[in-house]
Design a protein around this motif. Structure first.
Motif, PDB file in Angstrom:
ATOM      1  N   ILE A   1      58.372  71.472   8.952  1.00  0.00           N
ATOM      2  CA  ILE A   1      59.829  71.473   9.059  1.00  0.00           C
ATOM      3  C   ILE A   1      60.420  70.906   7.779  1.00  0.00           C
ATOM      4  O   ILE A   1      60.031  69.826   7.323  1.00  0.00           O
ATOM      5  CB  ILE A   1      60.304  70.651  10.275  1.00  0.00           C
TER       6      ILE A   1
ATOM      7  N   VAL B   1      59.753  65.440   8.527  1.00  0.00           N
ATOM      8  CA  VAL B   1      60.625  66.425   7.877  1.00  0.00           C
ATOM      9  C   VAL B   1      60.567  66.234   6.364  1.00  0.00           C
ATOM     10  O   VAL B   1      60.650  65.118   5.860  1.00  0.00           O
ATOM     11  CB  VAL B   1      62.084  66.285   8.371  1.00  0.00           C
TER      12      VAL B   1
ATOM     13  N   THR C   1      64.706  69.825  16.963  1.00  0.00           N
ATOM     14  CA  THR C   1      63.815  70.749  16.253  1.00  0.00           C
ATOM     15  C   THR C   1      62.453  70.106  16.035  1.00  0.00           C
ATOM     16  O   THR C   1      61.406  70.744  16.232  1.00  0.00           O
ATOM     17  CB  THR C   1      64.438  71.155  14.899  1.00  0.00           C
ATOM     18  N   VAL C   2      62.431  68.853  15.653  1.00  0.00           N
ATOM     19  CA  VAL C   2      61.171  68.123  15.458  1.00  0.00           C
ATOM     20  C   VAL C   2      60.407  68.039  16.772  1.00  0.00           C
ATOM     21  O   VAL C   2      59.196  68.303  16.841  1.00  0.00           O
ATOM     22  CB  VAL C   2      61.445  66.708  14.902  1.00  0.00           C
ATOM     23  N   GLU C   3      61.133  67.680  17.840  1.00  0.00           N
ATOM     24  CA  GLU C   3      60.505  67.498  19.156  1.00  0.00           C
ATOM     25  C   GLU C   3      59.929  68.806  19.705  1.00  0.00           C
ATOM     26  O   GLU C   3      58.853  68.811  20.313  1.00  0.00           O
ATOM     27  CB  GLU C   3      61.559  66.941  20.124  1.00  0.00           C
TER      28      GLU C   3
ATOM     29  N   ASN D   1      58.918  71.500  18.048  1.00  0.00           N
ATOM     30  CA  ASN D   1      58.026  72.268  17.172  1.00  0.00           C
ATOM     31  C   ASN D   1      56.881  71.418  16.628  1.00  0.00           C
ATOM     32  O   ASN D   1      56.705  71.295  15.409  1.00  0.00           O
ATOM     33  CB  ASN D   1      58.829  72.870  16.017  1.00  0.00           C
TER      34      ASN D   1
ATOM     35  N   PHE E   1      66.654  66.422  15.365  1.00  0.00           N
ATOM     36  CA  PHE E   1      65.632  65.723  16.147  1.00  0.00           C
ATOM     37  C   PHE E   1      65.074  66.606  17.262  1.00  0.00           C
ATOM     38  O   PHE E   1      63.885  66.508  17.600  1.00  0.00           O
ATOM     39  CB  PHE E   1      66.189  64.411  16.695  1.00  0.00           C
TER      40      PHE E   1
ATOM     41  N   HIS F   1      59.669  61.260  10.634  1.00  0.00           N
ATOM     42  CA  HIS F   1      59.296  62.216  11.682  1.00  0.00           C
ATOM     43  C   HIS F   1      58.643  63.471  11.095  1.00  0.00           C
ATOM     44  O   HIS F   1      58.454  64.458  11.806  1.00  0.00           O
ATOM     45  CB  HIS F   1      60.528  62.600  12.507  1.00  0.00           C
TER      46      HIS F   1
ATOM     47  N   TYR G   1      68.551  77.210  13.063  1.00  0.00           N
ATOM     48  CA  TYR G   1      68.414  75.819  12.604  1.00  0.00           C
ATOM     49  C   TYR G   1      69.516  75.453  11.608  1.00  0.00           C
ATOM     50  O   TYR G   1      69.303  74.679  10.686  1.00  0.00           O
ATOM     51  CB  TYR G   1      67.023  75.622  11.990  1.00  0.00           C
TER      52      TYR G   1
ATOM     53  N   LEU H   1      64.310  60.886   9.462  1.00  0.00           N
ATOM     54  CA  LEU H   1      63.819  62.261   9.531  1.00  0.00           C
ATOM     55  C   LEU H   1      62.531  62.414   8.730  1.00  0.00           C
ATOM     56  O   LEU H   1      61.602  63.101   9.157  1.00  0.00           O
ATOM     57  CB  LEU H   1      64.893  63.228   9.024  1.00  0.00           C
TER      58      LEU H   1
END
Length: 408
Positions: free
Chosen positions: A75, A96, A66-68, A70, A64, A94, A144, A91
């Motif tokens: 992703i 992914v 990483t999502v926020e 980038n 989460f 979001h 990651y 995910l």
């Protein structure tokens, strides 16, 4: 132990209160008895240890974040982050995308990736070949990488005994992501073989002792041994490691069995056992061990049935179900929605990989006594929702807040 930033929508106020109180009263984790939640007409025995483990919380936090951090970047997840449908669905929502299914089948071609993309390695880890493929594209995997530290511990243990010229026997499910990853890392340093259960182990032992023709090994254990494996030489020294989510008792039984095979074949004593058999008793995940021990303790109660919550392809959850099935009618569900009514429940038979509809699963007498636990990849909020749904069938049941207050 480190505290992780896990999205609040996975948390449960009830479960958090219970876990906090149990931790304060049992700092050394020596008491595995369940927590009794007495709602009156229904009583819930809640396992001492269950739900998100260290490795899962670590993976979720990294994913989460990483999502926020980038926005606008593509992703990808190499495969399911963990074996929980709600987390993987979140995910996906979001943005992914999943590159492979849980069996390693490509959903999105690796050729479509570029060096600007981000690829998350799931908690199970991955093979060295896939890491190289991603690195060759220009995608760094270390930043990651959400591989569970306890999975990496198995890899490190394998590497250590490989340096001492032991062949590595891996107790695990051959098609499981973690076992595939562990096999890849083990095979990079030593001859390696996967056994899925005691039955396969007993067959393997016949090749160790020479009772079966070596040539048959390559067909019987097809796709379960490392390249260049030589049956006539590679069983002279062995060590056993495991997929971290297997039943602890099964792994121990397999290790003990193979140790005895080596003792008898080479006439070993305690003093010279290490010449042929490596001590690898420290490769089971602490959470797997705690959760299984908690279920064993919970089964000492006078419960009428058990409900286990978790993803249907979750290895650690299926083993909790396996333990419960030995004593009680057990219902394996991946969502509170599977509890249709007071009369009907949809549950999963992991032996046949089928969902079943069962009627009259709740006994007619009161109080009804139910064991509840969940797998290491299951959010606590799902357990709370299961409790809420069941107690909602009983008009005279105490409210959840009152029951929680009894525990303070």
């Amino acid at each position: 132990m480190k505290q992780f930033e896990v999205p609040v929508f996975y948390r449960s106020s009830l479960i958090s209160t219970i876990k906090k109180l149990r931790k304060e009263k049992d700092k050394l984790k020596k008491d595995f008895s369940p927590t009794l939640l007495n709602f009156g007409p229904v009583q819930i025995y809640l396992a001492r240890h269950f739900g998100f483990c260290y490795g899962v919380e670590n993976a979720i936090e990294i994913a989460f974040k990483t999502v926020e951090e980038n926005p606008g970047k593509r992703i990808f997840l190499l495969s399911e982050m963990i074996h929980n449908p709600q987390v993987n669905a979140d995910l996906s929502r979001h943005g992914v995308q999943f590159l492979q299914d849980t069996y390693g089948k490509e959903l999105i071609p690796f050729d479509d990736l570029t060096s600007d993309d981000i690829v998350l390695i799931p908690a199970f880890g991955t093979t060295l070949a896939i890491e190289k493929k991603l690195n060759d594209i220009g995608i760094p995997t270390e930043k990651y990488n959400t591989t569970c530290p306890f999975v990496e511990k198995v890899w490190n243990r394998s590497a250590a005994i490989a340096k001492k010229d032991y062949t590595i026997i891996i107790h695990g499910k051959p098609s499981h992501e973690e076992t595939r990853a562990t096999f890849s890392h083990a095979a990079a340093g030593a001859p390696s073989v996967v056994v899925k259960d005691m039955k396969e182990t007993q067959r393997l032992a016949l090749y160790i002792t020479g009772e079966l023709d070596a040539a048959r090994f390559y067909e019987e254990f097809k796709n379960q041994y490392s390249e260049g494996f030589d049956v006539t030489k590679d069983f002279a020294r062995i060590g056993v490691v495991n997929q971290t989510t297997m039943l602890a008792s099964d792994t121990q039984a397999i290790a003990d069995y193979l140790k005895q095979v080596m003792v008898e074949k080479y006439n070993l004593s305690k003093e010279n056992l290490a010449e042929r058999f490596a001590d690898t008793r420290d490769t089971l995940c602490y959470a797997t061990n705690d959760n299984q021990t908690s279920v064993s303790s919970m089964l000492q109660t006078d419960a009428d049935l058990a409900i286990v919550v978790g993803g249907y392809n979750s290895s650690n959850t299926s083993h909790l179900v396996e333990l419960c099935e030995e004593k009680l009618p057990t219902y394996y569900i991946n969502s509170p929605d599977k509890i249709i009514s007071q009369k009907e429940i949809i549950h999963f038979n992991f032996h046949t990989s089928q969902e079943l509809l069962t009627a009259d699963y709740l006994p007619q007498q009161e109080p009804v006594k139910i064991l509840i636990t969940s797998g290491a990849s299951c959010p606590d909020i799902l357990v709370e929702q299961v409790i809420e749904k069941i107690t909602g069938f009983y008009p005279n049941a105490l409210p959840m807040e009152a029951v929680a207050q009894q525990l303070v």
